[in-house]
Design a protein around this motif. Structure first.
Motif, PDB file in Angstrom:
ATOM      1  N   LEU A 170      17.231 -88.944 -20.161  1.00 37.27           N
ATOM      2  CA  LEU A 170      18.516 -88.065 -19.871  1.00 37.27           C
ATOM      3  C   LEU A 170      19.108 -87.186 -20.968  1.00 37.27           C
ATOM      4  CD1 LEU A 170      20.551 -90.106 -17.165  1.00 37.27           C
ATOM      5  CD2 LEU A 170      19.122 -88.037 -16.713  1.00 37.27           C
ATOM      6  N   LEU A 177      25.431 -83.039 -19.326  1.00 37.18           N
ATOM      7  CA  LEU A 177      25.562 -84.421 -19.382  1.00 37.18           C
ATOM      8  C   LEU A 177      25.886 -84.794 -20.943  1.00 37.18           C
ATOM      9  CD1 LEU A 177      25.588 -87.115 -17.789  1.00 37.18           C
ATOM     10  CD2 LEU A 177      23.053 -87.062 -17.748  1.00 37.18           C
ATOM     11  N   ILE A 229      14.995 -87.451 -11.134  1.00 35.52           N
ATOM     12  CA  ILE A 229      16.501 -87.560 -11.554  1.00 35.52           C
ATOM     13  C   ILE A 229      17.383 -86.570 -11.294  1.00 35.52           C
ATOM     14  CG2 ILE A 229      18.293 -88.490 -13.175  1.00 35.52           C
ATOM     15  CD1 ILE A 229      16.042 -89.754 -14.634  1.00 35.52           C
ATOM     16  N   VAL A 231      21.278 -84.865 -11.254  1.00 34.75           N
ATOM     17  CA  VAL A 231      22.643 -84.900 -11.740  1.00 34.75           C
ATOM     18  C   VAL A 231      23.461 -84.092 -10.937  1.00 34.75           C
ATOM     19  CG1 VAL A 231      24.075 -84.853 -13.871  1.00 34.75           C
ATOM     20  CG2 VAL A 231      21.666 -85.505 -14.077  1.00 34.75           C
ATOM     21  N   ILE A 250      24.647 -89.379 -10.725  1.00 36.53           N
ATOM     22  CA  ILE A 250      23.394 -89.508 -10.855  1.00 36.53           C
ATOM     23  C   ILE A 250      22.421 -90.312  -9.993  1.00 36.53           C
ATOM     24  CG2 ILE A 250      21.854 -90.100 -12.801  1.00 36.53           C
ATOM     25  CD1 ILE A 250      24.160 -90.210 -14.712  1.00 36.53           C
TER      26      ILE A 250
END
Length: 371
Positions: A170, A177, A229, A231, A250
């Motif tokens: 990430l 983020l 993933i 977000v 998330i």
């Protein structure tokens, strides 16, 4: 007898038709339901002949033969439309030569010209349309119309970076983020999506793994098991997860098995080889004691060394210094006499050797670390 009965039935039917066309209620007493049924059918046929409309029945499936529920069926150029039922069937009225337009989310539109009353229609998936649809809480929207802030990460595209954990995946790959740095061996760090919004409560985003709220740590997840993933940064994420999504979400999707297939085990490993350019030769016992003596002298000030001359010198090599006075330099209880073993023990302890090392010295036990 058969011919007479056949002729009687034919005349009865003929009378029914003539009566229906003339608008007469019944043909014969005791036969009202036959007259009414035929009259209704003839009236319907007559109305269709006058308006040109026909009733069309259809059945809609996809390219795999699965029925499609809720497909919109419209007569092109009109407001006349229906949708398919739970069995994928529909019934609609249209004129010969008109066109039916069938539309369904994720499928290409189909146009069918009305030439028969029974239709079997197959719709093809539209992959491009599927990519442009985004699920947002209680509905869907096209990507170009979506105002929510979403970042999507595909770990398969980041294999070359050799991520150790989820934080490495990430970090610097999801805009907006922020991930702090953790100095612990396992790595990790705190997440921050919308900034610090509270004084006492936590600001960690909500973690969701395969649709289930995850209360563990991301360091427990293997990066190689992750497919994607997402977000979710803005308030629209609350439409799904409520107040728990106040700090963002998330959402993690992991790999899944394929029904009917054999188990597949993937093994990922990395290794490296480090070779020193030049290996430094290790000291022997005497050189090691000289090193410890130089180290301890270097730690002290000149005033201290002048006050306690020969403090770290081998007592057997003292020159002009009384051995008892030398021994009492750091002795709490002063002594008047001392043995050679006590002198050597005091010297080795001043060089910061441990008790096993001092015992090995007296026992003459040496270890050749170079070998």
């Amino acid at each position: 007898m058969w011919q007479q009965g056949h002729t009687r039935c034919y005349r009865l039917a003929q009378s029914v038709v003539l009566t229906a066309l003339l608008g007469i209620g019944t043909v014969q007493a005791g036969q009202p339901f036959i007259t009414t049924s035929l009259s209704t059918q003839i009236h319907s046929v007559a109305m269709e002949q006058q308006t040109g409309n026909i009733s069309i029945k259809g059945h809609v499936v996809d390219n795999k033969g699965e029925i499609l529920i809720g497909v919109t069926v419209m007569v092109k150029g009109t407001n006349n439309g229906v949708i398919t039922d739970m069995n994928g069937n529909f019934t609609i009225t249209a004129k010969n030569g008109q066109t039916l337009v069938l539309s369904y989310i994720g499928y290409k539109d189909v146009e069918v010209k009305v030439q028969q009353s029974n239709l079997n229609i197959t719709m093809q998936e539209d992959a491009q349309a599927l990519d442009e649809v985004v699920v947002i809480g209680y509905g869907t929207a096209k990507k170009k119309d979506l105002t929510g802030a979403i970042s999507n990460i595909r770990p398969t595209d980041l294999k070359a970076e050799m991520p150790r954990n989820m934080h490495d995946l990430l970090r610097a790959n999801a805009a907006g983020l922020n991930i702090s740095v953790n100095n612990e061996a396992k790595g990790g760090g705190d997440f921050l999506i919308r900034g610090k919004g509270t004084l006492k409560a936590g600001s960690q985003p909500l973690l969701v793994v395969d649709g289930v709220i995850y209360n563990g740590e991301l360091s427990e997840l293997n990066p190689n098991d992750i497919i994607s993933i997402d977000v979710l940064k803005d308030a629209s994420s609350a439409a799904v997860y409520g107040a728990k999504a106040a700090n963002g979400v998330i959402a993690i999707t992991t790999q899944k098995g394929i029904a009917g297939s054999k188990p597949v085990i993937n093994v990922n490993t990395s290794w490296g080889l480090v070779t020193p350019i030049k290996s430094r030769k290790l000291r022997n016992a005497e050189q090691f004691l000289d090193f410890r003596q130089a180290y301890e002298i270097g730690r002290q000030t000149d005033e201290y060394l002048e006050q306690y001359p020969g403090m770290y010198t081998d007592p057997r090599k003292l020159n002009g210094i009384d051995k008892v006075d030398w021994y009492n330099y750091d002795q709490k209880d002063k002594v008047t006499s001392v043995s050679e073993e006590e002198l050597i023990t005091k010297w080795l302890s001043r060089l910061d050797l441990s008790t096993p090392e001092i015992n090995n010295y007296f026992n003459g036990k040496l270890t050749n670390w170079q070998d």
